[in-house]
Scaffold this motif. Structure first.
Motif, mmCIF file in Angstrom:
data_model
loop_
_atom_site.group_PDB
_atom_site.id
_atom_site.type_symbol
_atom_site.label_atom_id
_atom_site.label_comp_id
_atom_site.label_asym_id
_atom_site.label_seq_id
_atom_site.Cartn_x
_atom_site.Cartn_y
_atom_site.Cartn_z
ATOM 1 N N GLN A 70 0.829 -1.203 0.000
ATOM 2 C CA GLN A 70 0.000 0.000 0.000
ATOM 3 C C GLN A 70 0.869 1.260 0.000
ATOM 4 O O GLN A 70 0.584 2.215 -0.729
ATOM 5 C CB GLN A 70 -0.925 0.029 1.226
ATOM 6 N N LEU A 71 1.918 1.247 0.799
ATOM 7 C CA LEU A 71 2.817 2.394 0.868
ATOM 8 C C LEU A 71 3.572 2.579 -0.449
ATOM 9 O O LEU A 71 3.682 3.699 -0.955
ATOM 10 C CB LEU A 71 3.800 2.225 2.029
ATOM 11 N N VAL A 72 4.052 1.503 -1.015
ATOM 12 C CA VAL A 72 4.790 1.585 -2.287
ATOM 13 C C VAL A 72 3.859 2.092 -3.400
ATOM 14 O O VAL A 72 4.232 2.969 -4.189
ATOM 15 C CB VAL A 72 5.408 0.215 -2.655
ATOM 16 N N GLY A 73 2.643 1.570 -3.451
ATOM 17 C CA GLY A 73 1.676 2.029 -4.452
ATOM 18 C C GLY A 73 1.296 3.487 -4.265
ATOM 19 O O GLY A 73 1.145 4.239 -5.235
ATOM 20 N N ALA A 74 1.143 3.909 -3.005
ATOM 21 C CA ALA A 74 0.793 5.313 -2.729
ATOM 22 C C ALA A 74 1.915 6.251 -3.135
ATOM 23 O O ALA A 74 1.670 7.316 -3.706
ATOM 24 C CB ALA A 74 0.454 5.480 -1.254
#
Length: 107
Positions: A70-74
């Protein structure tokens, strides 16, 4: 039972406020400062929903790690937004990086 009453009460208050504004329509004149403050509500609500999901996806504390898709995608979505300013492309990049990271890198 208490949660049911609380949710019903919140729903009633929300419907009442919206109904009053809808019924009164143009007769309600909001001060410019309040109108400007209300323009920030959608961004604030969306941020309040998204940030906890990105930073603590499992609800057990902050996960600042490369293993947090989720953090990488954000981060990829923010970079795409800054670079292109195109909403659809930002969403597509965020989703592609998220799923690629989750099923490709972490698999």
């Amino acid at each position: 039972m208490n949660f049911t009453l609380m949710i019903a009460g919140m729903a009633l208050i929300t419907v009442f406020i919206k109904a009053v504004i809808f019924i009164l329509g143009e007769r309600v004149v909001l001060p410019p400062l309040l109108r400007q403050a209300l323009s920030f509500v959608p961004v604030t609500v969306l941020t309040a929903i998204i940030v906890p999901m990105v930073l603590a996806p499992h609800g057990r504390g902050l996960e600042f790690s490369w293993r947090n898709p989720q953090l990488v995608g954000a981060v990829a979505a923010v970079l795409a937004c800054v670079a292109t300013r195109q909403q659809l492309l930002t969403i597509a990049v965020g989703l592609l990086v998220f799923f690629g990271w989750q099923f490709g890198v972490l698999a």
